[in-house]
Write an enzyme that holds these catalytic residues in place. Structure first.
Site, PDB file in Angstrom:
ATOM      1  N   LYS B  79       0.862  -1.121   0.021  1.00 30.12           N
ATOM      2  CA  LYS B  79      -0.132   0.025   0.256  1.00 30.12           C
ATOM      3  C   LYS B  79       0.684   1.251   0.081  1.00 30.12           C
ATOM      4  CE  LYS B  79      -4.154   1.770   2.808  1.00 30.12           C
ATOM      5  NZ  LYS B  79      -4.654   1.454   3.990  1.00 30.12           N
ATOM      6  N   SER B 154      -9.558   1.396   3.103  1.00 34.11           N
ATOM      7  CA  SER B 154      -8.722   2.009   2.054  1.00 34.11           C
ATOM      8  C   SER B 154      -7.589   1.264   1.191  1.00 34.11           C
ATOM      9  CB  SER B 154      -7.907   3.309   2.958  1.00 34.11           C
ATOM     10  OG  SER B 154      -7.295   2.814   3.783  1.00 34.11           O
ATOM     11  N   SER B 178      -9.715  -1.060   7.214  1.00 39.97           N
ATOM     12  CA  SER B 178      -9.116  -0.861   5.702  1.00 39.97           C
ATOM     13  C   SER B 178      -8.351  -2.089   5.129  1.00 39.97           C
ATOM     14  CB  SER B 178      -8.175   0.375   5.875  1.00 39.97           C
ATOM     15  OG  SER B 178      -8.936   1.490   5.768  1.00 39.97           O
TER      16      SER B 178
END
Lengths: 479, 486
Positions: B79, B154, B178
């Protein structure tokens, strides 16, 4: 109402830089004077993703300070974020302590004009310093130096117990002496490692409530503290006598114009939005840690001063001189243990010793002369082996070489002539050469005794024992 | 089976047996990225050269018989919230566009030391604020199971890349769900470890007291193996747990016989998708068949969790994002007049709408006069929520719930209504508030073919048991073996 009806109410906030080698939340050096941004890393630059790690020594020094000032040390204190935007504050918040500080409820005793005063300490907390912004007005540019960002500070907040600018200045000096004695701060106002803000208000002598307070900034010398407070007290009294009201605000002291002027009003004051720092767990201290710090506390300047007066019989001024520098006082005590007369030692240390010390940079920490050697020199003087004036020369040489005084006296031929035969011969010779003067003396002009002593001393190249010469001359001239 | 369809441990086995090389596996991922990422858009930055160099080094270690660890040579993605030395790191925000960090964060360092090549940086909601990856400052990511839908967020880029076989596994971060919600939306296993289990050093902060790093993988064993690499104490993070992690794979096949699993009543709320509820209840029955006792439990303060979260997380974020000021790195607005203007224009241009909304929420909650009513109250409720779990975990070993009340929604469906987006995290964020470990694993599909996630919640530092319980279900079902038809 007139101005003498008012009294000043003053509280001080002192920011003192702790003498650690590395910063409070990272390993960068705290050295002063490095090229801009030299002592920085991702943590103190506030790069994305970094986290603070507490420097244990910061806690040790802060606890030491708190204990020395008679504070209660919280077993659990909390870090907070103080939020505001400024280019020299890399994270956009300062890590500090807010509602649960490390130390509270302390006190500091000090003297003002021979009277003891006690000021209560409200709190002491730890925090990180910000960096420095430099404005280049000519180029219209500003530059940021983050060497200082993350340098550890303690903030020491007094209660509003001070009633005059003189008291404020004396409190500050006493506080600085304590911090320097504790080894937690270098007491340097010029480099900003000991900084002060003052909260000043005035009230009518019969009033029970405090007046509106004004915060003064930029007080970077003891003199400026005194001048700024005096100006501000007079200004506030004028405002009130003129029918006005003092406004709560922050004012900046201008040392060039010797005045304070508004910096920001209450309405413009920051809302710092304090909240607990989630990146640092609350600081918990066990009793053993605090007790260990308590045991390691040195004797504080005020207590030591009292002891020097009683134990060594020193005049207050001599004791004050010695106690002002912890290392110097330690040196004195080590020498006094072996010196023939502690009071003479003290006056020596204020005289020739202090002069030589200053030449060498002013600190006894790397001195070549050991306390025992200084004591030995004074013993030699005491025994009449060397004259006081020759001893000064010997001491100068000891500062350069670290040689033993006895060896130096012998090597330089400075041994004092105390041999009765040698002295008598010299006296006789001088009297023989100056018969006219001798007659005058006998006729009653006793004040010229010094002339004969001086002549004898000159004949002996300064090595004669002055007390013995005195006695001999008097005897020869018939009293 | 194509190389990219291997699980991480299957690939590691092939590497170990010299049936494949890390360079081959890395090239396979890079080819797959070339082939599908134009549609999935999981990656913000592909680091082919860096990944191949790491793969070559890994192959040399394996050839010398000295692998750096069991996963040496298995390529993964990150990420774009993880700080990577020399590799642009943006947090999905225009304000950090072009920012190349001078250091590696601890999770990245651990991956590199364990020999895992890093394929690149994966898309996310800007600063991890969102549940759909649509708030990314660059572009949305598409769900490989239905390109018209969101992969969740996310960590949507991480989930999409692993589901689309562009990477064998990925790291995400989980502040309120997330990792778990995107895992549920893309048929993956996603783990939010106990707070403090994985170092946050070098992970761009959203909400410091809630953020945790964790893996997204296709199998339970992969998640266990990948978390094992990361679960070490780190002196650079003062909130890092000191206690050593247990061996997550040792008891993996131990089953659930004799365990008590709890169904929190409050997690089967109105408005839940009926197919999701049916799949989760079926999973509970499956656990009973496997020998577990399943009981209903109550977490009475659950209904306050969302409000609590949306005070605490934005409050912390409002401070964490103050450093993006245009002074030292990232975007600096041009043609500014003075300091105030520099701040206002830089932050106005650099931050997206959702980030601004949360900074405002947080600033408000911390303001003088409001602090006690909002932030302080929220912290008190947080304690009550934690106590709910403590009480419940006296009765049960693991809690079982849906991960998300609905399967993957359409891109654009919720962007106009922030509150409906916030509700996506209603089952996942209590776990962050309580600091507990949570895991999502595949437990079925809707009739439309969308994955459904099952959430397991455990006691602090009881990750090993979550893996064991998840594996017990995975072994009996073949959901994990299904792959999206890209």
């Amino acid at each position: 109402m007139e101005s003498s009806d008012f009294q000043a109410v003053i509280g001080l906030e002192v920011h003192a830089q702790l003498l650690t080698r590395s910063k409070i939340f990272c390993g960068c050096s705290t050295e002063f004077g490095a090229p801009a941004n030299h002592h920085t890393c991702p943590v103190c630059l506030g790069l994305p993703g970094v986290l603070p790690v507490l420097n244990r020594q910061v806690v040790e020094l802060a606890v030491r300070t708190g204990l020395a000032l008679g504070c209660q040390v919280r077993p659990r204190s909390v870090w907070s974020r103080k939020n505001y935007f400024y280019p020299d504050l890399p994270k956009g918040y300062q890590i500090t302590q807010f509602d649960l500080p490390l130390c509270e409820h302390g006190r500091l005793e000090f003297d003002v004009g021979g009277q003891m005063r006690l000021v209560r300490i409200r709190r002491i907390h730890m925090e990180e310093d910000a960096g420095k912004t430099v404005h280049d007005a000519a180029e219209g540019e500003s530059w940021v130096d983050l060497n200082r960002a993350g340098v550890p500070l303690i903030e020491i907040v007094s209660e509003p117990d001070l009633a005059s600018s003189e008291e404020a200045a004396e409190y500050l000096k006493a506080l600085r002496d304590v911090l320097v004695c504790l080894g937690v701060n270098d007491g340097n106002l010029e480099e900003g490692s000991f900084r002060c803000d003052a909260n000043v208000s005035v009230r009518h002598r019969e009033a029970t409530e405090l007046g509106t307070r004004v915060e003064l900034k930029n007080l970077n010398s003891f003199r400026f503290v005194r001048q700024a407070v005096d100006f501000e007290v007079a200004r506030q009294v004028d405002v009130i006598l003129g029918g006005g009201r003092v406004v709560q605000e922050t004012r900046l002291y201008d040392s060039v114009k010797n005045e304070t002027r508004p910096m920001r009003s209450k309405e413009e004051a920051h809302d710092y939005r304090y909240f607990p720092e989630p990146d640092l767990p609350p600081l918990t201290l066990d009793d053993a840690f605090v007790e260990q710090a308590r045991k390691a506390l040195p004797e504080l300047p005020r207590a030591r001063h009292a002891r020097f007066v009683s134990q060594y019989g020193l005049p207050a001024a001599d004791a004050k001189f010695l106690v002002a520098d912890r290392a110097l006082a330690d040196y004195y005590e080590a020498a006094a243990a072996k010196a023939p007369d502690a009071r003479k030692l003290a006056s020596w240390m204020q005289g020739e010793f202090a002069r030589l010390l200053k030449e060498q940079g002013g600190t006894v920490s790397n001195l070549k002369v050991a306390p025992a050697q200084l004591a030995a020199l004074l013993s030699a003087v005491d025994r009449g082996e060397v004259s006081g004036s020759a001893a000064k020369e010997v001491l100068g040489e000891m500062f350069r070489t670290g040689e033993e005084p006895a060896a130096l006296i012998a090597r330089k031929g400075l041994a004092q002539v105390s041999d009765a035969g040698a002295l008598e011969a010299a006296v006789d010779e001088v009297l023989a050469k100056n018969t006219g003067e001798a007659e005058k003396y006998r006729a009653g002009k006793k004040q010229i005794l010094g002339f004969f002593v001086g002549q004898v001393m000159k004949a002996l190249k300064g090595k004669g024992n002055p007390a013995l010469i005195n006695e001999l001359v008097r005897k020869k001239l018939g009293g | 089976m194509s190389l990219v369809d291997c699980s991480m441990l299957e690939l590691a086995g092939r590497l170990e047996r010299k049936e494949a090389s890390s360079v081959e596996a890395t090239r396979a991922c890079l080819s797959r990225i070339d082939a599908v990422d134009g549609r999935v858009r999981a990656f913000l930055k592909v680091d082919a050269a860096g990944a191949l160099a790491a793969a070559e080094a890994s192959d040399r270690r394996r050839a010398a018989g000295k692998p750096a660890g069991p996963l040496d040579g298995v390529p993964v993605g990150l990420k774009d919230l993880f700080i990577t030395e020399g590799l642009e790191t943006t947090a999905g925000s225009k304000i950090l566009e072009g920012f190349v960090p001078p250091y590696d964060g601890t999770p990245v360092r651990l991956l590199k030391e364990a020999g895992l090549p890093i394929l690149g940086k994966l898309n996310l909601d800007e600063f991890a604020m969102g549940s759909s990856t649509e708030s990314s400052g660059f572009h949305p990511t598409h769900n490989p199971w239905d390109l018209a839908r969101s992969p969740g967020g996310s960590s949507g880029g991480s989930a999409a890349a692993v589901a689309a076989r562009e990477a064998f596994g990925a790291l995400g971060t989980d502040t309120g769900g997330s990792i778990r919600q995107p895992a549920a939306f893309t048929n993956l296993v996603g783990v939010k470890p106990t707070y403090g289990r994985v170092s946050r050093y070098g992970v761009i902060a959203f909400a410091s007291s809630l953020d945790q790093v964790g893996p997204l993988t296709r199998t339970v064993a992969d998640a266990a193996a990948l978390l094992q690499v990361l679960a070490v104490h780190d002196a650079k993070d003062s909130t890092s747990a000191v206690q050593p992690a247990s061996d997550y794979r040792a008891g993996l096949e131990g089953g659930v016989a004799g365990m008590t699993l709890g169904l929190p009543r409050e997690y089967f709320a109105d408005g839940m998708d009926s197919e999701v509820e049916a799949a989760v209840r079926a999973a509970a029955r499956a656990y009973e068949k496997l020998g577990a006792k399943v009981v209903e439990v109550s977490l009475p303060h659950t209904r306050y969790a969302l409000a609590t979260y949306y005070l605490i997380a934005p409050a912390e974020a409002s401070a964490n994002l103050a450093r993006y000021d245009g002074v030292r790195y990232g975007l600096r607005a041009e043609g500014v007049k003075g300091l105030g203007d520099l701040y206002v224009r830089t932050r106005t241009q650099g931050f997206g709408a959702e980030v601004k909304r949360r900074i405002l929420l947080g600033t408000y909650a911390l303001s003088a006069g409001y602090y006690d009513a909002y932030y302080l109250k929220a912290q008190k409720v947080r304690t009550l929520i934690r106590r709910d779990f403590e009480a419940a975990f006296k009765e049960v070993d693991v809690m079982v719930s849906p991960t998300s009340p609905v399967p993957a929604f359409r891109l654009g469906e919720k962007t106009g209504d922030p509150l409906s987006m916030y509700l996506m995290d209603v089952f996942t964020l209590p776990c962050n508030l309580a600091g507990l470990p949570g895991l999502s694993l595949p437990c079925g599909f809707t009739r439309a073919g969308l994955p459904i996630g099952l959430q397991l919640l455990g006691r602090p530092f009881d990750e090993a048991r979550l893996f064991q319980v998840a594996r017990a279900f995975e072994r009996e079902h073949d959901f994990s073996s299904r792959k999206p038809g890209l």
